[in-house]
Design an enzyme around this catalytic site. Sequence first.
Site, mmCIF file in Angstrom:
data_model
loop_
_atom_site.group_PDB
_atom_site.id
_atom_site.type_symbol
_atom_site.label_atom_id
_atom_site.label_comp_id
_atom_site.label_asym_id
_atom_site.label_seq_id
_atom_site.Cartn_x
_atom_site.Cartn_y
_atom_site.Cartn_z
ATOM 1 N N HIS A 118 9.297 2.524 -4.418
ATOM 2 C CA HIS A 118 9.522 1.918 -3.104
ATOM 3 C C HIS A 118 8.314 1.079 -2.689
ATOM 4 C CE1 HIS A 118 12.975 4.548 -2.831
ATOM 5 N NE2 HIS A 118 13.276 4.102 -1.627
ATOM 6 N N HIS A 177 6.310 11.500 -2.396
ATOM 7 C CA HIS A 177 5.163 10.919 -3.101
ATOM 8 C C HIS A 177 3.856 11.475 -2.555
ATOM 9 C CE1 HIS A 177 7.084 7.973 -5.674
ATOM 10 N NE2 HIS A 177 7.793 7.507 -4.661
#
Length: 358
Positions: A118, A177
Amino acid sequence: SIKMDLLHSNGVLIIQHLQRDYRAYQDFLNFMSHVGDPRNIFSIYFPLWFQLNQVVGTKMIWVAVIGDWFNLIFKWILFGHRPYWWVQETMIYPNQSSPCLEQFPITCETGPGSPSGHAMGSSCIWYVMVTAALSYTVRWKDKSAVTLHRLTWSCLWSIFWIIQISVCVSRVFIATHFPHQVILGVFAGILVAEAFEHTPAIQTASLRMYIKTNLFLFIFALGFYLALKLLDIDLLWSVPKAKKWCANPDWINIDTTPFAGLVRNLGALFGLGLGINSEMFIMSCKGKNSCKISFRVLCIAASLAMLQLYNFVKIPSHTEYLFYILSFCKSAAMPLTVVALVPYCVHSLMRRAEKKLN
């Protein structure tokens, strides 16, 4: 390994801090995570930019596809864990008292975590958009225009970094993440985008070149996967971990697996090549109507509407190989629609309207 565990444990502390102190911004952070979704490149950013500037739109697809391909290879090499499963399996916490990290419907990504796809996708695409916008102002020569260019430069790059930071924070907040993974993703995306600033050959690539590029990307990735599998290294090691530790099985989506992203990107690149080298594109986007603002506005509106309809098409996921084939076809149809089908239909309607008036 000890240093990496320390890095991960510090990252967990940051995630806990965000989830505790920034709860009020949960909706905004979830929204920013969707903003950074690489799939938005094909359904939102590309149709807008291609109709405004075909050079920028073409570059956008190439940057997105090659950037995501590098992201896949890096993920396979780096073997990065994701926070939501790492805290459950690490042995560094005493008495098995692992920290509690909240999960969300978009947390349970199944691929490796480093670098963040992303963050990488967001940074490379927004880098292309910002540099494209600034290319118009850099030509201004008079003194007042130079001042305006500097002001625009500061404003656009500020927006760029605000978006990147927001996307990074959102990915850390949902525990998908670690902080170092999103930082790596941002700078990797910028490097890929900058490389394509000096690659003009993509603007004149033939359909054969698109097919050769697709084959190279697929064969290299598949060969890399099979070669390591022969060495008893499973590059899909992260999928069982995601299924095991995801709080809700319904949050596991085959669309987040490594090969799903690869197939989706190869389809988009093939669709772009097919569209740009088609007769429909030459007749419409190279014709006299292509310079009209009304033509471009209609193409943008129709393209966005068509692509939103594509989002309602759900690909069956019960058979993995069928899912990959249909995903490739759907991804190829999206740029083909934007580049050739919609402009050709708009061009034909405008030509008929002109004939009626005459």
